[in-house]
Enzyme design. Structure first.
Site, PDB file in Angstrom:
ATOM      1  N   PHE A   3       2.644  23.614 -17.836  1.00 43.59           N
ATOM      2  CA  PHE A   3       4.012  24.074 -17.628  1.00 43.59           C
ATOM      3  C   PHE A   3       4.614  24.608 -18.921  1.00 43.59           C
ATOM      4  O   PHE A   3       4.539  23.965 -19.968  1.00 43.59           O
ATOM      5  CB  PHE A   3       4.906  22.919 -17.133  1.00 43.59           C
ATOM      6  CG  PHE A   3       4.775  22.594 -15.687  1.00 43.59           C
ATOM      7  CD1 PHE A   3       5.651  23.132 -14.748  1.00 43.59           C
ATOM      8  CD2 PHE A   3       3.787  21.728 -15.247  1.00 43.59           C
ATOM      9  CE1 PHE A   3       5.538  22.820 -13.399  1.00 43.59           C
ATOM     10  CE2 PHE A   3       3.663  21.405 -13.899  1.00 43.59           C
ATOM     11  CZ  PHE A   3       4.539  21.964 -12.970  1.00 43.59           C
ATOM     12  N   ASP A   4       5.230  25.771 -18.804  1.00 46.56           N
ATOM     13  CA  ASP A   4       6.117  26.241 -19.856  1.00 46.56           C
ATOM     14  C   ASP A   4       7.332  25.318 -19.850  1.00 46.56           C
ATOM     15  O   ASP A   4       7.563  24.596 -18.868  1.00 46.56           O
ATOM     16  CB  ASP A   4       6.512  27.695 -19.551  1.00 46.56           C
ATOM     17  CG  ASP A   4       7.502  28.245 -20.545  1.00 46.56           C
ATOM     18  OD1 ASP A   4       7.306  28.047 -21.751  1.00 46.56           O
ATOM     19  OD2 ASP A   4       8.484  28.870 -20.110  1.00 46.56           O
ATOM     20  N   LEU A   5       8.114  25.339 -20.911  1.00 44.13           N
ATOM     21  CA  LEU A   5       9.285  24.463 -20.977  1.00 44.13           C
ATOM     22  C   LEU A   5      10.577  25.243 -20.734  1.00 44.13           C
ATOM     23  O   LEU A   5      11.248  25.064 -19.715  1.00 44.13           O
ATOM     24  CB  LEU A   5       9.317  23.757 -22.333  1.00 44.13           C
ATOM     25  CG  LEU A   5      10.447  22.753 -22.570  1.00 44.13           C
ATOM     26  CD1 LEU A   5      10.439  21.653 -21.513  1.00 44.13           C
ATOM     27  CD2 LEU A   5      10.333  22.150 -23.971  1.00 44.13           C
TER      28      LEU A   5
END
Length: 216
Positions: A3-5
């Site tokens: 996951f990107d943040l």
């Protein structure tokens, strides 16, 4: 699952843009418009400054340090977890799906944010940029995160990246990883080119991710 943040798990744009505005003011640069500031949300800051401004390498490094001073506060105050993310992470954990971050934020700041919002326990590994920016490009962060997951004994034969910008798609593609783009982030529809899928809701993302997990 990677996951990107920013723009994927948390709505951090208000804080990032506020810190950027204060940074440009502090170093004596012209005021930027909201659209100009928003363009900085996603890529490594030094890379963006070199590409979008007339910064030298030394000037970009100095600007980064100034920015980080302001971001220490905005990371937590002008930030929020997108609705439904907690439930999604809980569902993935309940199904035994290993989850990691792959963010262009330094790992130390990413961990601080996840700790603040009570999300750290849902991540097998927190992958991010290095503090010295030697690992900052998304492709490098993803490669690093996958390598660290393998060291932990995680099966990385069918990873999926979840993000909101074309940097996520490009970085994942460089590692032969498909990307699911989320519409609630900061990217435009054009940035989804090359993505495996585009989702507009947490429920849609959950169905895809759990389907990927079952298929694996």
């Amino acid at each position: 699952m990677l996951f990107d943040l920013d723009g994927t798990l948390t709505d951090s744009a208000p804080g990032i843009m506020r810190s950027l505005e204060r940074m440009f003011e502090a170093i004596g640069r012209p005021v930027h418009t909201e659209d100009e500031l928003k363009a900085y949300v996603g890529p490594p800051l030094v890379t963006a400054l070199r590409a979008r401004e007339d910064f030298t390498e030394a000037e970009a490094a100095h600007a980064l340090e100034v920015y980080r001073g302001f971001a220490e506060e905005s990371d937590l105050v002008d930030n929020a977890v997108f609705p439904g993310i907690l439930g999604l992470l809980q569902s993935l954990q309940a199904d035994g799906v290993p989850v990691a971050t792959a963010t262009s934020k330094p790992t130390s700041r990413a961990r601080r944010i996840l700790d603040h919002f009570g999300l750290t326990e849902y991540f097998t590994f927190i992958g991010g940029a290095s503090d010295d920016e030697t690992r900052a490009e998304k492709a490098d962060v993803i490669a690093y995160t996958l390598a660290e997951l393998e060291k932990l004994g995680v099966d990385t034969s069918r990873p999926v990246m979840v993000g909101d910008r074309f940097y996520d798609v490009e970085g994942a593609s460089a590692n032969d990883v498909p990307t699911i783009m989320v519409e609630w982030g900061y990217g435009s529809p054009a940035e989804a080119k090359g993505a495996l899928a585009v989702v507009h809701s947490i429920d849609q993302l959950r169905s895809l991710l759990l389907g990927q997990a079952l298929a694996a």
